[in-house]
Each structure stands twice: as structure tokens, then as C-alpha cells.
Design a protein around this motif. Structure first.
Motif, short mmCIF file in Angstrom:
data_model
loop_
_atom_site.label_atom_id
_atom_site.label_comp_id
_atom_site.label_asym_id
_atom_site.label_seq_id
_atom_site.Cartn_x
_atom_site.Cartn_y
_atom_site.Cartn_z
N LEU A 14 -0.89 -5.82 -0.02
CA LEU A 14 0.39 -5.63 -1.06
C LEU A 14 0.60 -4.16 -1.04
N ARG A 15 -0.24 -3.10 -1.40
CA ARG A 15 0.03 -1.94 -1.57
C ARG A 15 0.68 -1.32 -0.17
N ALA A 16 0.30 -1.82 1.07
CA ALA A 16 0.74 -1.35 2.37
C ALA A 16 2.22 -1.87 2.45
N LEU A 17 2.54 -2.85 1.92
CA LEU A 17 3.99 -3.51 2.14
C LEU A 17 4.68 -2.63 1.56
N ILE A 18 4.43 -2.34 0.02
CA ILE A 18 5.45 -1.45 -0.66
C ILE A 18 5.47 -0.04 -0.21
#
Length: 269
Positions: A14-18
Motif C-alpha cells: 500500500l505504501r509503495a503504491l502511494i
């Protein structure tokens, strides 16, 4: 150790996508409304490799991520916040604020202590400042920062959701305030009241030491105002601002290997 996310996505994904989405938007904004013309190709390659090296070292050196530390603290009921009965939203807000001010003081110490400045000057040695400068940190600095963050998370018992919010805030603001974009004056004057804007953070990358030692915050300007480190404009003006290390410091290597070795070089002594 469970890793919490949204709708089946683990927190790292999730953090990588954001992070990727924020990076893409800011890169596009730098092309549309650049503050200064820049040379990108070699700098972007080296800065991106620095990020990969830092993440790799952190994974090898540390048994926990920040979210993993929060989950471990929750499972074992560790931390001072477990002794309180405050509403969840207050605990989350207070946790994010404490982590934010921790990073402020950590950043300030990296400027004030010579042994830490050896590492942090790799970040300030970038001769231009753009979105990739926000990922240019020596791997050893990334590991030390993670150790501090994990220690605070466990000592306080910071909730997992608060850590996830803070991690997204940290990476997104670091990309934004390093970006080479020019905001309209009306937006700039309003936004800098609540956020560290690119123009504010460019002062921090000034080659003038008194300006380098200002604007340590990465998200909000309030800690700098509270602790006397706020600087609204560079002495030479926005157009006269020279970025990078001061004249009293030697220039850094431009290769990845040279930058990784530089803090441990005898020429630093």
C-alpha cells in the motif's frame, strides 16, 4: 508477524503504491511548472540507486519494519499509550504528532553532531534539488532513522494505523518538499502556513550554513517556529539561492560507490 493494510493489500504494498503515485505526479509537475532547469539523468540514476541500497540494508539489518514494531507492541501491550483510556482518534493524532516531532529533532541532531553530519551531508551534497533528492539518503542514515522510529513506536505503543498514516505522510511530504516545482504566490503564501513547501525546504538546502541549519521539519512548519529554526526566505533571495554544500566543505563524489564510502573516508577527518 501480521502486516496490516487495506482490502487485502499489506502495508508495504500500500505504501509503495502511494509512494509511486506521488512520485509520478510530482515528476509530471516538475516538467509542467519547474522552478529551475535541471540536469536529471545521472542524478536521478544515482539517487534512485541510493534509495534501493537503503531499503536493502534496512531489510537486512533490522528484524522489524515500523508497522511490524507497532503490531508487536500491540500484541504484547507494550508502551505508555496502553496505560491510557483516551479515545482512539486522540491516540492516533497524538502518536502521529509525536513521531513527527521525533523526526524533526532527529533531523536537527544529524546537522549538529559531526559523526551524524558525515552521513547526512550525502543528502545535502546533491548539487540540485528535485523530487529525487527526497530519496537520496545514505543507507546508514536510513537504518539509524528506522532504529529511532521503532524505539519510539515500541516505547509509546503507537497503534498500527497511526504508523501507517505517518509513514505515508513522511514519504509523501519528503517527495513534495524536495520537488522542483514553482507554486503560484497565492498558493505558496497560504500553503506554507500549514506545510513545508518546496520553497521553504530549498532554504534548508542552501549552501549558507545558517540557512542549512533551519527548516528541519518535513511536513509542518510549526516545530521550526516553536523551536526557533524557521527561515522564511534565503538571504540572497529565491533567485540568488545557491544549493548544496558550503564553500568550507569539499564536494562529494558523484558516483553511487563514492557516495556510499564518503562518510567513512579519512579525508573527512
Amino acid at each position: 508477524m501480521p502486516d496490516y493494510g487495506v482490502d487485502g493489500l499489506d502495508s508495504d504494498t500500500l505504501r509503495a503504491l502511494i509512494f509511486s503515485a506521488t512520485l509520478a505526479v510530482l515528476v509530471a509537475a516538475e516538467y509542467v511548472a519547474p522552478h529551475r532547469p535541471q540536469q536529471r539523468r545521472q542524478r536521478w540514476r544515482v539517487n534512485s540507486l541510493m534509495l534501493l541500497a537503503g531499503n536493502l540494508l534496512a531489510r537486512l539489518a533490522l528484524p522489524l519494519t515500523a508497522v511490524g514494531a507497532a503490531a508487536l507492541a500491540a500484541e504484547n501491550q507494550w508502551g505508555m499509550l496502553t496505560l491510557t483510556s483516551f479515545p482512539d482518534y486522540l491516540v492516533i493524532m497524538a502518536s502521529v504528532a509525536v513521531l513527527d516531532i521525533t523526526i524533526y529533532w532527529q533531523h536537527r541532531l544529524f546537522h549538529q553532531l559531526p559523526v551524524l553530519w558525515r552521513l547526512h551531508r550525502v543528502h545535502h551534497g546533491d548539487r540540485e534539488v528535485d523530487v529525487t533528492t527526497g530519496i537520496r539518503f545514505h543507507p546508514a542514515e536510513i537504518v539509524l532513522s528506522m532504529v529511532v522510529k521503532i524505539a519510539v513506536i515500541i516505547a509509546l505503543g503507537v497503534p498500527v494505523v497511526a504508523v501507517m498514516i505517518f509513514e505515508v505522510l513522511l514519504s509523501s511530504c519528503a517527495l513534495f518538499n524536495h520537488s522542483n516545482i514553482r507554486l503560484p504566490d497565492s498558493i505558496e503564501s497560504l500553503l506554507r502556513k500549514i506545510l513545508i513547501t518546496p520553497s521553504l525546504h530549498r532554504v534548508h538546502h542552501s549552501c549558507v550554513r545558517v540557512e542549512t541549519n533551519s527548516n528541519y521539519g518535513f511536513s509542518v512548519p510549526w516545530w521550526d517556529r516553536l523551536f526557533g529554526s524557521y527561515c522564511g526566505t534565503p538571504g540572497a533571495g529565491e533567485e540568488g539561492l545557491v544549493l548544496g554544500l558550503g564553500a568550507d566543505e569539499r564536494r562529494l563524489p558523484v558516483t553511487l560507490f563514492g557516495l556510499l564510502c564518503d562518510p567513512f573516508s579519512r579525508s573527512q577527518e
